[in-house]
Design an enzyme around this catalytic site. Structure first.
Site, PDB file in Angstrom:
ATOM      1  N   GLY A  52      42.705  33.387  32.805  1.00  0.00           N
ATOM      2  CA  GLY A  52      44.300  33.700  32.879  1.00  0.00           C
ATOM      3  C   GLY A  52      44.426  34.258  34.949  1.00  0.00           C
ATOM      4  O   GLY A  52      45.566  35.272  34.754  1.00  0.00           O
ATOM      5  N   THR A  61      35.296  26.275  51.306  1.00  0.00           N
ATOM      6  CA  THR A  61      36.490  25.842  50.130  1.00  0.00           C
ATOM      7  C   THR A  61      37.516  25.923  50.194  1.00  0.00           C
ATOM      8  O   THR A  61      38.041  24.626  49.466  1.00  0.00           O
ATOM      9  CB  THR A  61      35.812  27.758  48.978  1.00  0.00           C
ATOM     10  OG1 THR A  61      35.115  27.415  48.730  1.00  0.00           O
ATOM     11  CG2 THR A  61      36.942  27.524  47.432  1.00  0.00           C
ATOM     12  N   GLY A  93      36.794  33.018  37.337  1.00  0.00           N
ATOM     13  CA  GLY A  93      36.399  34.416  39.044  1.00  0.00           C
ATOM     14  C   GLY A  93      35.523  32.802  39.533  1.00  0.00           C
ATOM     15  O   GLY A  93      35.366  32.027  39.556  1.00  0.00           O
ATOM     16  N   ILE A 105      43.320  30.980  40.039  1.00  0.00           N
ATOM     17  CA  ILE A 105      43.193  28.458  39.491  1.00  0.00           C
ATOM     18  C   ILE A 105      43.986  29.183  38.510  1.00  0.00           C
ATOM     19  O   ILE A 105      44.318  27.437  38.046  1.00  0.00           O
ATOM     20  CB  ILE A 105      41.710  29.254  39.777  1.00  0.00           C
ATOM     21  CG1 ILE A 105      40.878  29.332  40.963  1.00  0.00           C
ATOM     22  CG2 ILE A 105      41.431  27.256  39.319  1.00  0.00           C
ATOM     23  CD1 ILE A 105      39.297  29.080  41.085  1.00  0.00           C
ATOM     24  N   HIS A 122      73.643  33.377  54.528  1.00  0.00           N
ATOM     25  CA  HIS A 122      74.152  32.473  53.647  1.00  0.00           C
ATOM     26  C   HIS A 122      74.994  30.955  53.652  1.00  0.00           C
ATOM     27  O   HIS A 122      74.907  30.307  54.754  1.00  0.00           O
ATOM     28  CB  HIS A 122      76.123  33.094  53.306  1.00  0.00           C
ATOM     29  CG  HIS A 122      76.552  32.586  52.129  1.00  0.00           C
ATOM     30  ND1 HIS A 122      76.176  33.061  51.066  1.00  0.00           N
ATOM     31  CD2 HIS A 122      77.631  32.041  52.282  1.00  0.00           C
ATOM     32  CE1 HIS A 122      77.300  32.255  49.656  1.00  0.00           C
ATOM     33  NE2 HIS A 122      77.906  32.083  50.804  1.00  0.00           N
ATOM     34  N   GLU A 166      47.885  28.442  38.429  1.00  0.00           N
ATOM     35  CA  GLU A 166      48.009  26.838  39.973  1.00  0.00           C
ATOM     36  C   GLU A 166      47.697  25.944  39.154  1.00  0.00           C
ATOM     37  O   GLU A 166      48.549  25.340  38.944  1.00  0.00           O
ATOM     38  CB  GLU A 166      47.683  27.481  40.848  1.00  0.00           C
ATOM     39  CG  GLU A 166      47.897  28.749  41.631  1.00  0.00           C
ATOM     40  CD  GLU A 166      47.709  28.950  43.080  1.00  0.00           C
ATOM     41  OE1 GLU A 166      46.258  27.901  43.501  1.00  0.00           O
ATOM     42  OE2 GLU A 166      48.345  30.125  43.291  1.00  0.00           O
ATOM     43  N   GLU A 203      25.590  25.022  57.618  1.00  0.00           N
ATOM     44  CA  GLU A 203      26.258  24.937  56.799  1.00  0.00           C
ATOM     45  C   GLU A 203      25.780  23.443  56.362  1.00  0.00           C
ATOM     46  O   GLU A 203      25.368  22.637  56.590  1.00  0.00           O
ATOM     47  CB  GLU A 203      27.970  23.933  57.265  1.00  0.00           C
ATOM     48  CG  GLU A 203      28.423  23.178  56.063  1.00  0.00           C
ATOM     49  CD  GLU A 203      28.375  24.505  55.155  1.00  0.00           C
ATOM     50  OE1 GLU A 203      29.024  26.075  55.447  1.00  0.00           O
ATOM     51  OE2 GLU A 203      28.385  24.438  53.211  1.00  0.00           O
ATOM     52  N   ARG A 252      42.212  36.014  27.754  1.00  0.00           N
ATOM     53  CA  ARG A 252      41.926  36.592  26.464  1.00  0.00           C
ATOM     54  C   ARG A 252      42.648  37.462  26.205  1.00  0.00           C
ATOM     55  O   ARG A 252      42.599  37.878  24.950  1.00  0.00           O
ATOM     56  CB  ARG A 252      40.355  36.966  27.146  1.00  0.00           C
ATOM     57  CG  ARG A 252      40.330  37.088  28.578  1.00  0.00           C
ATOM     58  CD  ARG A 252      38.980  38.111  28.694  1.00  0.00           C
ATOM     59  NE  ARG A 252      38.568  38.686  29.897  1.00  0.00           N
ATOM     60  CZ  ARG A 252      37.878  39.000  30.396  1.00  0.00           C
ATOM     61  NH1 ARG A 252      36.644  38.723  29.872  1.00  0.00           N
ATOM     62  NH2 ARG A 252      37.465  39.717  32.110  1.00  0.00           N
ATOM     63  N   CYS A 276      42.246  25.884  49.095  1.00  0.00           N
ATOM     64  CA  CYS A 276      44.165  25.971  48.941  1.00  0.00           C
ATOM     65  C   CYS A 276      44.650  24.851  49.785  1.00  0.00           C
ATOM     66  O   CYS A 276      45.849  24.333  48.925  1.00  0.00           O
ATOM     67  CB  CYS A 276      44.214  27.011  50.566  1.00  0.00           C
ATOM     68  SG  CYS A 276      42.863  28.284  50.542  1.00  0.00           S
ATOM     69  N   ALA A 295      20.337  27.050  55.476  1.00  0.00           N
ATOM     70  CA  ALA A 295      19.545  27.863  56.285  1.00  0.00           C
ATOM     71  C   ALA A 295      19.756  29.265  55.105  1.00  0.00           C
ATOM     72  O   ALA A 295      20.525  29.342  54.817  1.00  0.00           O
ATOM     73  CB  ALA A 295      20.637  28.851  57.321  1.00  0.00           C
TER      74      ALA A 295
END
Ligand code: NDP
Length: 457
Positions: A178, A41, A265, A181, A443, A184, A34, A201, A47, A115
């Protein structure tokens, strides 16, 4: 031929960590590399911190609602961003540490290094300046925010990578995009007191989701005070002397704000990975081409998660794929291919969206106009009769008229992300509407609507 490892995983995000851990638990000799922080992410800048920010933002509603329930809030509540930012950092570090411990406990060797491929079975560990070999290699490098660099001034904008680390929250922001991400963060930042402009757009946000849900969500966002600008194609971004930004659209509009966030994106992260040295084929968008078992064109090399070319960039998908690759290679298990169309998902806007199965448009296209029964319910949640909040909850179930099976569920309102999890199961298990209706309601809840929608609309 002898290799240093049975499996080498590039990228310690959700998919890579799961694959490494499961492979090691099956007895394989596994290493993982890593270049940034263990967790990927989702844990580090996706998240997890995002969902915590969602909670922070929703206190604004809670303070408002509390007054309706008789609470006196005598001073205006103030939000202090550095306090939350430190808490996010601490939680992210805690989780990253847990991931590391978990890998170590399973005997996975961890390289804190970038790597790259040096050959079909060879991996260059950049920090260590040495090459190791592996029988199988898993590419789990995820994705990175994509920004249209042909827009002059795009470099003046930030992406979701930077949003968690801001020194201070801007007083105003323009969010471009839109999708998940964009919407939110529009809700999060608006909730935290930022004047928020969403520049999309097209005519309607969240393309690909059920149209009715998109319309209702967009209306709800505007009612909340988020400035939604549709048909807003960004032409250029200017940085002023006072460090504010002016966003110019192709329609000739301009908007002066303190910060601009691009959420247009994410692109597969294959940059300089040198997959060509192993002969691995890429799709036109740079994603690694894989078959339904995540195998690339080179039979000992696999790719899972956002970097693979199946187009579904969701953490649980990466995890499921990583687990399946490890099980198939080292666990002697035949794991069926994943049904990507059946993946339930939530968009953590406020109000929240949950969606599983076909949209109404897809169902009508597949089954014909008379082949689909649509059940809808729109209601004001009980709490809001006292809180005074105007927001309504909306639920829609799509049923195959020929066999009565539930084939789509679309929810908008509090708890939709939680509810949609079980609706995903209902759809994949082939439960019929009649079986749903036979279930006694709980209920008073919002979820009881799901088993009491009697008449199609
Ligand atoms: P999305 O693909 O969801 O949305 C991208 C948005 O950017 C779309 O509205 C798209 O418009 C717009 N866009 C694309 N190119 C341009 C351009 N050149 N100019 C202007 N607008 C453009 O990407 P996100 O970045 O929002 O999120 C990435 C992925 O991360 C998501 O697809 C999702 O899988 C995942 N994610 C999941 C979350 C969850 O599960 N809750 C939360 C956050 C992210 P158009 O529709 O017109 O193409």
């Amino acid at each position: 031929m002898n290799y240093d490892y049975d499996l080498f995983v590039i990228g310690a995000g959700s998919g890579g960590v799961r694959a490494a851990r499961i492979a090691a638990s099956h007895g394989a000799k596994v290493a993982i590399a890593e270049e940034y922080r263990i967790g990927g992410t989702c844990v580090i800048r996706g998240c997890v911190p995002k969902k915590l920010m969602v909670h922070a933002a929703r206190f604004r509603d809670s303070f408002h609602d509390a007054v309706g329930f008789g609470w006196r809030i005598d001073t205006q509540p103030q939000f202090h961003w550095p306090t939350l930012r430190e808490k996010l950092r601490a939680e992210v570090s805690r989780l990253s540490g847990l991931y590391r411990q978990n890998l170590e406990r399973h005997g996975v060797e961890i390289f804190d290094s970038r790597a790259e491929f040096a050959g079909p079975h060879e991996i260059l560990l950049v920090s260590e300046e040495r090459i190791v070999s592996a029988r199988h290699i898993l590419v789990a490098t995820g994705s990175a925010p994509w920004v249209p660099h042909n827009i002059p001034g795009a470099a003046h904008a930030i992406t979701s990578n930077e949003i968690f680390e801001l020194d201070e929250l801007p007083a105003s922001i323009a969010i471009i995009g839109g999708g998940y991400i964009a919407v939110e963060f529009a809700c999060i930042l608006h909730g935290l007191g930022v004047e928020t402009h969403l520049l999309y757009r097209g005519p309607l946000i969240l393309r690909g989701f059920d149209t009715e849900l998109r319309e209702r969500l967009m209306e709800a966002l505007m009612k909340r005070g988020i400035h939604v600008h549709t048909h807003a194609d960004v032409d250029r971004i200017e940085r002023c002397e006072d460090a504010r930004r002016v966003v110019h659209t192709r329609k000739g509009e301009s908007l002066k704000v303190d910060q601009v966030l691009y959420a247009t994106g994410r692109e597969p992260y294959t940059f300089d990975l040198h997959l060509e040295k192993a002969g691995v084929e890429l799709a036109a968008n740079g994603a690694v081409k894989v078959d339904e078992h995540n195998r690339t064109n080179v039979k000992h090399i696999f790719a899972v998660g956002d970097v693979a070319d199946h187009g579904v960039q969701l953490t649980p998908v990466a995890i499921r794929e990583g687990h399946a690759v490890a099980d198939r290679l080292f666990g002697g298990r035949e794991v069926p291919a994943l049904d990507y169309a059946g993946v339930p998902t939530a968009v953590f806007t406020t109000p929240e969206m949950g969606t599983a199965g076909m949209t109404e448009e897809q169902a009508r296209e597949a089954l014909g106009a008379d082949g689909v029964k649509v059940f809808r319910s729109s209601f004001r949640p009980l709490a809001h009769s006292v809180s005074g909040r105007e927001e309504r909850t909306f639920m829609k179930l799509l049923v195959d008229a020929a066999n009565d099976r539930v084939i789509g569920a679309h929810l908008l309102g509090e708890g939709s992300g939680e509810l949609i999890q079980l609706l995903g199961t209902i759809i994949s298990a082939g439960i019929t509407k009649q079986q749903l209706d036979a279930t006694i309601a709980v209920h008073p809840t919002a979820a009881e609507e799901l088993v009491t929608m009697r008449e199609p609309s």
